[in-house]
Write an enzyme that holds these catalytic residues in place. Structure first.
Site, PDB file in Angstrom:
ATOM      1  N   SER A  53     -10.457   7.857   7.912  1.00  0.00           N
ATOM      2  CA  SER A  53      -9.478   7.214   8.801  1.00  0.00           C
ATOM      3  C   SER A  53      -9.567   7.910  10.146  1.00  0.00           C
ATOM      4  CB  SER A  53      -8.074   7.389   8.228  1.00  0.00           C
ATOM      5  OG  SER A  53      -7.096   7.018   9.184  1.00  0.00           O
ATOM      6  N   TYR A  94      -0.895  13.020   5.095  1.00  0.00           N
ATOM      7  CA  TYR A  94      -1.874  11.919   5.089  1.00  0.00           C
ATOM      8  C   TYR A  94      -3.068  12.305   5.958  1.00  0.00           C
ATOM      9  CZ  TYR A  94      -4.206   7.457   5.623  1.00  0.00           C
ATOM     10  OH  TYR A  94      -5.173   6.469   5.641  1.00  0.00           O
TER      11      TYR A  94
HETATM   12  P1  NDP Z   1      -4.249  -1.288   0.357  1.00  0.00           P
HETATM   13  O1  NDP Z   1      -2.910  -0.731  -0.002  1.00  0.00           O
HETATM   14  O2  NDP Z   1      -4.337  -2.739   0.655  1.00  0.00           O
HETATM   15  O3  NDP Z   1      -5.297  -0.943  -0.802  1.00  0.00           O
HETATM   16  C1  NDP Z   1      -5.326   0.324  -1.419  1.00  0.00           C
HETATM   17  C2  NDP Z   1      -6.161   0.271  -2.684  1.00  0.00           C
HETATM   18  O4  NDP Z   1      -6.199   1.590  -3.251  1.00  0.00           O
HETATM   19  C3  NDP Z   1      -5.574  -0.661  -3.732  1.00  0.00           C
HETATM   20  O5  NDP Z   1      -6.602  -1.404  -4.335  1.00  0.00           O
HETATM   21  C4  NDP Z   1      -4.950   0.287  -4.738  1.00  0.00           C
HETATM   22  O6  NDP Z   1      -5.034  -0.245  -6.053  1.00  0.00           O
HETATM   23  C5  NDP Z   1      -5.871   1.515  -4.630  1.00  0.00           C
HETATM   24  N1  NDP Z   1      -5.207   2.706  -5.094  1.00  0.00           N
HETATM   25  C6  NDP Z   1      -4.151   3.359  -4.552  1.00  0.00           C
HETATM   26  N2  NDP Z   1      -3.778   4.389  -5.333  1.00  0.00           N
HETATM   27  C7  NDP Z   1      -4.620   4.393  -6.405  1.00  0.00           C
HETATM   28  C8  NDP Z   1      -4.730   5.191  -7.570  1.00  0.00           C
HETATM   29  N3  NDP Z   1      -3.909   6.225  -7.795  1.00  0.00           N
HETATM   30  N4  NDP Z   1      -5.696   4.904  -8.469  1.00  0.00           N
HETATM   31  C9  NDP Z   1      -6.537   3.860  -8.249  1.00  0.00           C
HETATM   32  N5  NDP Z   1      -6.491   3.078  -7.161  1.00  0.00           N
HETATM   33  C10 NDP Z   1      -5.528   3.321  -6.269  1.00  0.00           C
HETATM   34  O7  NDP Z   1      -4.742  -0.427   1.594  1.00  0.00           O
HETATM   35  P2  NDP Z   1      -6.116  -0.442   2.437  1.00  0.00           P
HETATM   36  O8  NDP Z   1      -7.057  -1.427   1.919  1.00  0.00           O
HETATM   37  O9  NDP Z   1      -5.736  -0.487   3.865  1.00  0.00           O
HETATM   38  O10 NDP Z   1      -6.608   1.049   2.140  1.00  0.00           O
HETATM   39  C11 NDP Z   1      -7.862   1.363   1.587  1.00  0.00           C
HETATM   40  C12 NDP Z   1      -8.285   2.709   2.100  1.00  0.00           C
HETATM   41  O11 NDP Z   1      -8.442   2.654   3.511  1.00  0.00           O
HETATM   42  C13 NDP Z   1      -7.307   3.852   1.849  1.00  0.00           C
HETATM   43  O12 NDP Z   1      -8.034   4.998   1.494  1.00  0.00           O
HETATM   44  C14 NDP Z   1      -6.623   4.046   3.187  1.00  0.00           C
HETATM   45  O13 NDP Z   1      -6.162   5.353   3.355  1.00  0.00           O
HETATM   46  C15 NDP Z   1      -7.764   3.728   4.124  1.00  0.00           C
HETATM   47  N6  NDP Z   1      -7.418   3.332   5.486  1.00  0.00           N
HETATM   48  C16 NDP Z   1      -6.561   2.282   5.731  1.00  0.00           C
HETATM   49  C17 NDP Z   1      -6.284   1.921   7.034  1.00  0.00           C
HETATM   50  C18 NDP Z   1      -5.323   0.831   7.376  1.00  0.00           C
HETATM   51  O14 NDP Z   1      -4.780   0.843   8.486  1.00  0.00           O
HETATM   52  N7  NDP Z   1      -5.089  -0.136   6.512  1.00  0.00           N
HETATM   53  C19 NDP Z   1      -6.942   2.589   8.166  1.00  0.00           C
HETATM   54  C20 NDP Z   1      -7.797   3.682   7.798  1.00  0.00           C
HETATM   55  C21 NDP Z   1      -8.045   4.002   6.509  1.00  0.00           C
HETATM   56  P3  NDP Z   1      -3.846  -0.202  -7.156  1.00  0.00           P
HETATM   57  O15 NDP Z   1      -2.552  -0.125  -6.425  1.00  0.00           O
HETATM   58  O16 NDP Z   1      -4.039  -1.468  -7.926  1.00  0.00           O
HETATM   59  O17 NDP Z   1      -4.138   1.011  -7.968  1.00  0.00           O
HETATM   60  C1  8X3 Z   2      -4.551   4.519   8.435  1.00  0.00           C
HETATM   61  C2  8X3 Z   2      -4.511   4.446   9.927  1.00  0.00           C
HETATM   62  O1  8X3 Z   2      -3.380   5.384  11.998  1.00  0.00           O
HETATM   63  O2  8X3 Z   2      -1.938   4.494  10.231  1.00  0.00           O
HETATM   64  O3  8X3 Z   2      -5.416   5.503   8.008  1.00  0.00           O
HETATM   65  O4  8X3 Z   2      -3.055   6.587   9.955  1.00  0.00           O
HETATM   66  S1  8X3 Z   2      -3.154   5.284  10.540  1.00  0.00           S
END
Ligand code: NDP
Ligand code: 8X3
Length: 252
Positions: free
Chosen positions: A139, A152
Site C-alpha cells: 500500500s 496498518y
Molecule cells: P476488501 O475488503 O474488498 O478485500 C479484502 C479481502 O481479504 C477479502 O477477500 C477478505 O476475505 C480477505 N481477508 C481479510 N482478512 C482475511 C483473513 N483473516 N483470512 C483470509 N482472508 C482474509 O479490500 P481490498 O480488496 O481493498 O484489499 C485487498 C488488499 O489490498 C488488502 O491487503 C489491503 O490492505 C490492500 N490495499 C487496499 C487498498 C484500498 O484502498 N482498497 C489500497 C492499498 C492496499 P474474507 O473476508 O472472506 O476472509
Molecule cells: C489502503 C490505502 O491510504 O487508506 O492501503 O491506507 S490507505
C-alpha cells in the site's frame, strides 16, 4: 499445461477482480477467503463466463495450521502454481495511537503480516518448482505513514520489507517478486475498516475518482505478462486525484 494463479482474499475487491482477470486470460484459479458462499459464487461465475477451472479454499490466513493443511491437501494437479497474489488483508479502525484498540492492532498484524508469511511459506515448494511470480499487495501506507494509520501503516511497511527480503532470498530460485502499493481504491476496504459504518466508508471515496479493483487487477496481470527475464520490483499507483497518503484533491 494451464497456468495456475493462487489468490488470497478473493471474496471481494482486488482479489475477486484478479481472479476474473486472470481467468479471462486463460489461468485456472485458486481462490481463498473466509466467506464460503462468496467463494462458491465466484467459482460458478468464473466457470460459466471464462470456462476455467476454479479451486476454492476456505480458511483464515491468521490460523497457521489451517493455512498449511489447506495448501498441503490441495490435489496434486493444482500444485503447479505459477503466480501467487498475496492479497488478503485489512485495516481495522482509524484511531490515534493512544486511543487505538489493541484487538485491531492484533488482527492487522496477524492478517497482513503473519498471514502473508504463512501462505507464502506453505506455497514455497510449488513456487520454487515452477520458478513462479509472487505479487505482494502492499500500500502507499507502506511507503509513508499518515495520521491514525499507525499499525496498518506498520503492517504495510512490513509487507514492503518482506517483498525486498523475498527478492534477495529467492533470487537463486529465479522467482519474481513484485510489491504493488496502491492508494485509495473503492472496494470493501473502508467498510471493513469502519466496521460496517457505510456513511464513513462512502465518505472516503466522495468528491474524486478513486482507483477500482479492476485497475489493480489489470496491473497484477500486466506485471506477470512481461517476458520472464523482466521483474517489476515495485509498483506504486494512485488515482490522479491522490498525491500521497494524506493529500487528495476532492471537489464537492
Ligand atoms: P476488501 O475488503 O474488498 O478485500 C479484502 C479481502 O481479504 C477479502 O477477500 C477478505 O476475505 C480477505 N481477508 C481479510 N482478512 C482475511 C483473513 N483473516 N483470512 C483470509 N482472508 C482474509 O479490500 P481490498 O480488496 O481493498 O484489499 C485487498 C488488499 O489490498 C488488502 O491487503 C489491503 O490492505 C490492500 N490495499 C487496499 C487498498 C484500498 O484502498 N482498497 C489500497 C492499498 C492496499 P474474507 O473476508 O472472506 O476472509
Ligand atoms: C489502503 C490505502 O491510504 O487508506 O492501503 O491506507 S490507505
Amino acid at each position: 499445461m494451464e497456468k495456475i494463479v493462487f489468490i488470497s482474499g478473493a471474496t471481494s475487491g482486488f482479489g475477486k477482480a484478479c481472479a476474473l482477470r486472470f481467468a479471462k486470460q486463460g489461468y485456472d484459479v485458486i481462490i481463498t477467503g473466509r466467506r464460503k458462499e462468496r467463494l462458491e459464487e465466484l467459482k460458478n461465475l468464473i466457470e460459466s463466463t471464462c470456462r476455467q477451472k476454479v479451486l476454492p479454499l476456505c480458511f483464515d490466513v491468521q490460523k497457521r495450521k489451517d493455512v498449511f493443511n489447506h495448501i498441503n491437501n490441495m490435489p496434486d494437479a493444482w500444485k503447479h502454481i505459477n503466480v501467487l497474489i498475496n492479497n488478503s488483508g485489512l485495516a481495522a479502525g482509524r484511531d490515534l495511537f493512544d486511543e487505538a484498540d489493541l484487538d485491531d492492532w492484533d488482527i492487522m498484524i496477524d492478517t497482513n503480516v503473519k498471514g502473508l508469511l504463512y501462505v507464502s511459506k506453505a506455497l514455497m515448494p510449488f513456487l520454487i518448482a515452477s520458478k513462479g511470480h509472487i505479487i505482494n499487495m502492499g500500500s502507499i501506507a507502506g511507503k509513508e505513514v499518515y495520521e491514525r494509520g499507525n499499525a496498518y501503516c506498520a503492517s504495510k511497511f512490513a509487507v514492503d520489507a518482506i517483498s525486498k527480503s523475498m527478492r534477495l532470498d529467492l533470487l537463486r530460485h529465479q522467482i519474481r517478486v513484485t510489491n504493488i502499493s496502491p492508494g485509495a481504491a473503492d472496494t470493501e476496504f473502508s467498510l471493513v475498516r469502519f466496521k460496517g459504518d457505510e456513511e464513513k466508508a462512502n465518505a472516503m471515496y466522495k468528491g474524486y475518482k478513486p482507483l477500482t479493483a479492476e485497475d489493480i487487477a489489470e496491473l497484477c496481470y500486466y506485471v506477470t505478462s512481461l517476458p520472464s527475464h523482466i521483474c517489476i520490483n515495485e509498483l506504486e499507483v494512485t488515482c490522479l486525484a491522490q498525491a500521497n497518503t494524506y493529500t487528495t484533491l476532492k471537489s464537492y
